[in-house]
Scaffold this active site. Structure first.
Site: not given
Ligand code: ASP
Length: 342
Positions: A277-278, A56-57, A12, A165, A89
């Protein structure tokens, strides 16, 4: 003057609204200073390089980590620090992977991104980028980096990459590092938390890179009602070498024989079950409850307070490095680069 390399992988942060269609699309990253002219005022020499294609990641694969690692290695002597612009992401996976791949790191590698594109008015990208560059350039009087680690910078906080995370899809504050305090907090001043930052025992060792990754790893999150067939199907996948098992609380699982037998068969045939752990915070302790102890008897090893992202990428690295599974098991309980509190 400090020299910083900005590496744009996608996400983004590098987007702007097309004036004709109104759609968000990536802008030419060579024009980054047109979008953020303040970069010119920081007093550093800032070069940039853009991945091709930018992605896009959600499309990140381990190949991108290898490319990133090689790029940093090749340009290592030319720059004081690196800022990696990356989608949010999978940023925690990439930062975790790089922390294991870049050994003897003595320069900052700061991942950042944004929730709103840099080309929109209320963007969080501008601040994230400018502060990341400042942190990547920060050195002590002796010329050593203040933060010689792989980190994620987001919304005024610098986190150790392999402790982080993504926990929010909307807030500017998108990341959490529940088991490790921030390495720096940014307000009027940048306050570094030097007690938490890991410094080399001895400066001056050459950077070495680990780019052999073995991805024969699965993640299995347990849930009430999970059938033994489900577990057997995953653990029975041909070629699987290890599984990150996301358990409840302090490392507890169900004790039904179907489940425990499947785990036990897998570990007895040489596979690794890494118990994480979750819960977002806290650690696995397989001695705390009978259910956790049963999992330990079935051959699971403790992931302590590691994140799932870090557990997965640590396994990729260890399996790539050692063919001896006992060695892999041994290293899982070693704090290699701050990924566990041990
Ligand atoms: N979907 C996008 C990505 O991970 C979201 C972001 O950039 O924050 O590339």
């Amino acid at each position: 003057m400090k020299r910083i390399l900005l590496i744009y992988t996608g996400g983004t942060i590098g987007m702007k609204r097309d004036s004709e269609t109104g759609v968000l699309k990536p802008f030419d990253f060579n024009q980054i200073t047109d979008e953020v002219p303040e970069l010119n005022e920081l007093g550093h020499i800032i070069d940039n390089v853009s991945f091709d294609p930018i992605i896009d990641s959600s499309d990140v694969r381990p190949d991108l980590w290898v490319d990133l690692c090689r790029l940093i290695e090749t340009r290592y002597s030319e720059y004081d620090g690196f800022v990696v612009l990356h989608g949010t992401d999978t940023m925690a996976y990439s930062a975790s992977a790089l922390s294991f791949m870049l050994e003897n790191l003595e320069k900052p590698v700061i991942f950042t991104g944004s929730q709103l594109p840099i080309g929109v008015l209320r963007t969080d990208g501008r601040d994230n980028l400018l502060s990341s560059v400042e942190i990547a350039a920060a050195q002590d009087a002796d010329g050593h980096a203040i933060v010689p680690e792989v980190c994620i910078y987001f919304e005024n906080c610098l986190y150790r990459g392999n402790r982080t995370t993504k926990n929010n899809a909307e807030d500017f504050n998108a990341f959490v590092s529940a088991n490790c305090p921030p390495l720096a907090q940014v307000g009027i001043h940048i306050k570094y938390n030097r007690q938490q930052i890991i410094y080399p025992r001895q400066w001056g060792k050459p950077l070495s890179t680990n780019t052999d990754l073995d991805t024969r790893v699965a993640i299995l999150k347990i849930f009430p009602g999970m059938s033994s067939e489900y577990v057997e199907a995953i653990l029975g996948m041909g070629n699987l070498k290890a599984v990150v098992l996301e358990t409840y609380g302090s490392g507890n699982s169900m004790t039904d024989p179907g489940f425990l037998d499947a785990v036990s068969n897998f570990t007895q045939s040489g596979g690794i079950v890494l118990n994480v752990t979750q819960c977002q915070a806290g650690s696995v302790d397989m001695g705390a409850y009978a259910n956790g102890a049963a999992l330990g008897r079935a051959g699971a090893v403790s992931g302590y307070d590691i994140t799932t992202e870090s557990a997965l990428t640590k396994l990729f690295i260890l399996l790539g490095r050692f063919s001896d599974m006992n060695k892999v098991r041994q290293y899982l309980s070693v704090n290699m680069c701050g990924e566990i509190s041990k």
